[in-house]
Structures are given as structure tokens and as C-alpha cells.
Design a protein around this motif. Structure first.
Motif, short mmCIF file in Angstrom:
data_model
loop_
_atom_site.label_atom_id
_atom_site.label_comp_id
_atom_site.label_asym_id
_atom_site.label_seq_id
_atom_site.Cartn_x
_atom_site.Cartn_y
_atom_site.Cartn_z
N LEU A 182 5.03 5.21 14.79
CA LEU A 182 6.15 5.03 13.91
C LEU A 182 6.21 4.87 12.54
CD1 LEU A 182 7.23 1.81 16.19
CD2 LEU A 182 8.11 4.15 16.14
N SER A 183 6.97 5.88 12.09
CA SER A 183 6.95 5.90 10.45
C SER A 183 7.75 5.03 9.76
CB SER A 183 7.29 7.40 10.26
OG SER A 183 8.68 7.83 10.64
N THR A 184 8.49 4.25 10.69
CA THR A 184 9.57 3.39 9.68
C THR A 184 8.81 1.81 9.72
OG1 THR A 184 10.37 2.64 12.12
CG2 THR A 184 11.67 4.36 10.87
N VAL A 185 7.42 1.71 10.16
CA VAL A 185 6.92 0.52 9.81
C VAL A 185 5.98 0.50 8.61
CG1 VAL A 185 5.00 -1.04 11.03
CG2 VAL A 185 6.56 0.42 12.45
N LEU A 204 0.71 -1.13 0.01
CA LEU A 204 0.05 0.04 0.10
C LEU A 204 1.03 1.45 -0.06
CD1 LEU A 204 -2.59 -1.09 2.70
CD2 LEU A 204 -2.93 -0.94 0.03
N THR A 205 0.38 2.46 -0.33
CA THR A 205 0.94 3.57 -0.34
C THR A 205 1.04 4.43 0.91
OG1 THR A 205 -1.01 4.84 -1.18
CG2 THR A 205 0.60 4.20 -2.80
N GLN A 206 1.86 5.31 1.24
CA GLN A 206 1.88 6.03 2.56
C GLN A 206 0.36 6.57 2.82
OE1 GLN A 206 4.39 6.19 4.54
NE2 GLN A 206 5.50 4.78 3.12
N ARG A 207 -0.29 6.72 1.84
CA ARG A 207 -1.87 7.51 2.17
C ARG A 207 -2.51 6.80 3.04
NH1 ARG A 207 -3.58 10.24 -3.46
NH2 ARG A 207 -2.03 11.60 -3.88
N PHE A 208 -2.29 5.24 3.13
CA PHE A 208 -3.13 4.45 4.11
C PHE A 208 -2.47 4.31 5.31
CE2 PHE A 208 -4.10 3.13 -0.42
CZ PHE A 208 -5.54 3.00 -0.35
N ARG A 209 -1.51 5.22 5.77
CA ARG A 209 -0.89 4.93 7.11
C ARG A 209 -1.84 5.56 7.94
NH1 ARG A 209 4.03 3.77 8.80
NH2 ARG A 209 5.00 4.31 6.89
N GLY A 210 -2.38 6.50 8.03
CA GLY A 210 -3.28 7.00 8.99
C GLY A 210 -4.42 6.20 9.18
N MET A 211 -4.92 5.70 8.18
CA MET A 211 -6.01 4.60 8.27
C MET A 211 -5.81 3.36 8.84
SD MET A 211 -8.97 3.35 5.28
CE MET A 211 -7.59 2.60 4.27
N LEU A 212 -4.64 2.81 8.59
CA LEU A 212 -4.19 1.46 9.11
C LEU A 212 -3.36 1.25 10.24
CD1 LEU A 212 -3.52 -0.23 5.72
CD2 LEU A 212 -5.76 -0.32 7.00
N GLN A 213 -2.65 2.31 10.75
CA GLN A 213 -1.94 2.51 12.00
C GLN A 213 -2.28 3.62 12.84
OE1 GLN A 213 2.38 2.42 10.43
NE2 GLN A 213 1.98 0.68 9.24
#
Length: 246
Positions: free
Chosen positions: A159-162, A145-154
Motif C-alpha cells: 500500500l503506497s498510501t500508508v 521519514l522519506t519515501q526511500r525508507f518505504r521498502g525497508m520499513l514496510q
């Protein structure tokens, strides 16, 4: 660079599976509780009649091309006439109907019951998840997945390195909250499986607004452009026959 994690099987057994099972059980329990709290009211004959008029007008719009232009204009006048058209609602009547809808105590009580059956279980469940399972990485999505999904999934993991494909326990709760409609349709039936997204959208309204629906259908019927499809069907039939003869 994103880090790859090795998830412990205990997280699956004590975080992922309990969260999913509890969300399903709460959804089923909330359905039966809301069903018990729902007051039985006889349908209003006027509301049923107005709903049937809207259905007839929609059928006319959908099948407009299968009747001649003169017949369509006559039917449209029958529905949209400013004096006695079936879809025409005077402004005074629309205002009175809206005021009556907001002043109906039974309707307000039903709306309050729906909101309570929606808000209280989800508030308690979110507090339970946030207290016991906050900070866990519960699962991994099997595709990148792209970085746009980080806020939704994490949600809850700072931690930005996960890698983005890892899902936190709090995000797993929200994914189950808005994505269990398919499972509920198998358990409760298709008509009863209204997901939480639709419930949240319905929390701000009081149901069927007849005057607004009639006005919207009247505008849609006024702007429709009639195009009779029978001549085109005859032309297509002639073309097909010519190809068969050749």
C-alpha cells in the motif's frame, strides 16, 4: 496522500512484543548452541607470532612521528626487507598457506557449524513470522521519514498510501535481526555480542589470513611518509610560553 492509522493495542501485545522477545531469546540460544558446537583448538604458535608482528608494525606506523627519521627507516627496513623482513612473505609460502587453510578439515567443519547455527534458526524464524504475522502493521516510528525508507520499513505491505513511518511485522523482524547488538552486549557481554550483520559478513571467509594481512601491512608501512613531530612540539611550546609571558 499518506494515511494515518490507529494501531490496535492487541497488535502490540500479540505481534510486536512476541516478535521482539522471540528474537532476543533466539539470539541468546544461538550463542550458547554455537558455543557448545565450537571445537577447542590450541592456538598455532606461528599464527600467534605473525599476529604479534602485525601489531608491532601497526604500532610503528601509529608512532612514526615520535621517533627520528633515521630510526624509523631502520625499523621499516627491519619489517619490510625483501630478503628477511618480518612482513615479507614469499609467494610460494603464501600459496601453500592458503591451500592448507582451505584443506584443513577442522576449519571447514567449524565454518559449517557456524553457518548452520546462523542459517537454520533465522530460516525457521522468518518462516514463522511470514506465516503468522504477515501483513500486520506492528509499530510506528516517532519521527518522519522519506519515501526511500518505504521498502525497508514496510516489507510485506503493498500500500503506497500508508505513511512511511509505519513499520510492518516482517520489517520489524529484520530490524531486530540486525539491531540487537546493544542488547546482547548487556546480556552476554561486549566480546560475545557479535551482531548478525557481522556474522553474515564472516560467513564467506575462514578467519585470519596471515599472508594477506602481512602483505597488506607491508604495503601500508612502505608508503607511509615520515614526519617528525618533535620540532613542531618545540615550536608550539615556544608559542605557548610567549603567550604566557605577554
Amino acid at each position: 496522500m499518506a494515511e494515518d492509522l490507529v494501531l490496535d493495542t492487541a497488535i502490540r501485545d500479540w505481534v510486536l512484543v512476541p516478535l521482539s522477545v522471540v528474537m532476543v531469546l533466539i539470539g541468546i540460544l544461538r550463542y550458547f548452541v554455537s558455543k557448545l558446537m565450537r571445537s577447542t583448538q590450541l592456538p598455532d604458535a606461528k599464527v600467534v607470532k605473525e599476529g604479534q608482528v602485525i601489531i608491532r608494525a601497526r604500532n610503528l606506523r601509529a608512532a612514526a612521528g615520535f621517533i627520528p627519521a633515521k630510526a624509523f627507516r631502520a625499523r621499516r627496513i627491519y619489517f619490510t626487507n625483501e630478503e628477511n623482513g618480518l612482513l615479507h612473505v614469499p609467494k610460494e609460502q603464501a600459496q601453500n598457506a592458503q591451500a592448507q587453510m582451505f584443506s584443513d578439515p577442522n576449519m571447514a567443519m567449524d565454518m559449517m557449524k557456524k553457518n548452520l547455527s546462523m542459517i537454520i534458526p533465522q530460516t525457521l524464524t522468518f518462516a514463522w513470522v511470514n506465516f503468522f504475522f504477515s501483513g500486520f502493521v506492528a509499530a510506528k516510528i516517532p519521527f518522519p521519514l522519506t519515501q526511500r525508507f518505504r521498502g525497508m520499513l514496510q516489507n510485506g505491505i503493498d500500500l503506497s498510501t500508508v505513511d512511511v513511518s509505519y513499520v510492518s511485522s516482517r520489517s520489524w523482524y529484520f530490524l531486530n535481526l540486525f539491531g540487537l547488538r546493544g542488547l546482547f552486549s548487556l546480556i552476554l557481554g561486549e566480546e560475545n555480542a557479535v551482531d548478525d550483520t557481522q556474522k553474515m559478513m564472516q560467513m564467506g571467509g575462514f578467519g585470519f589470513d596471515a599472508s594477506r594481512s602481512l602483505a597488506a601491512e607491508k604495503d601500508s608501512l612502505d608508503i607511509i611518509q615520515h614526519e617528525w613531530t618533535l620540532p613542531k612540539m618545540e615550536q608550539r611550546a615556544e608559542e605557548v610560553l610567549r603567550k604566557l609571558v605577554k
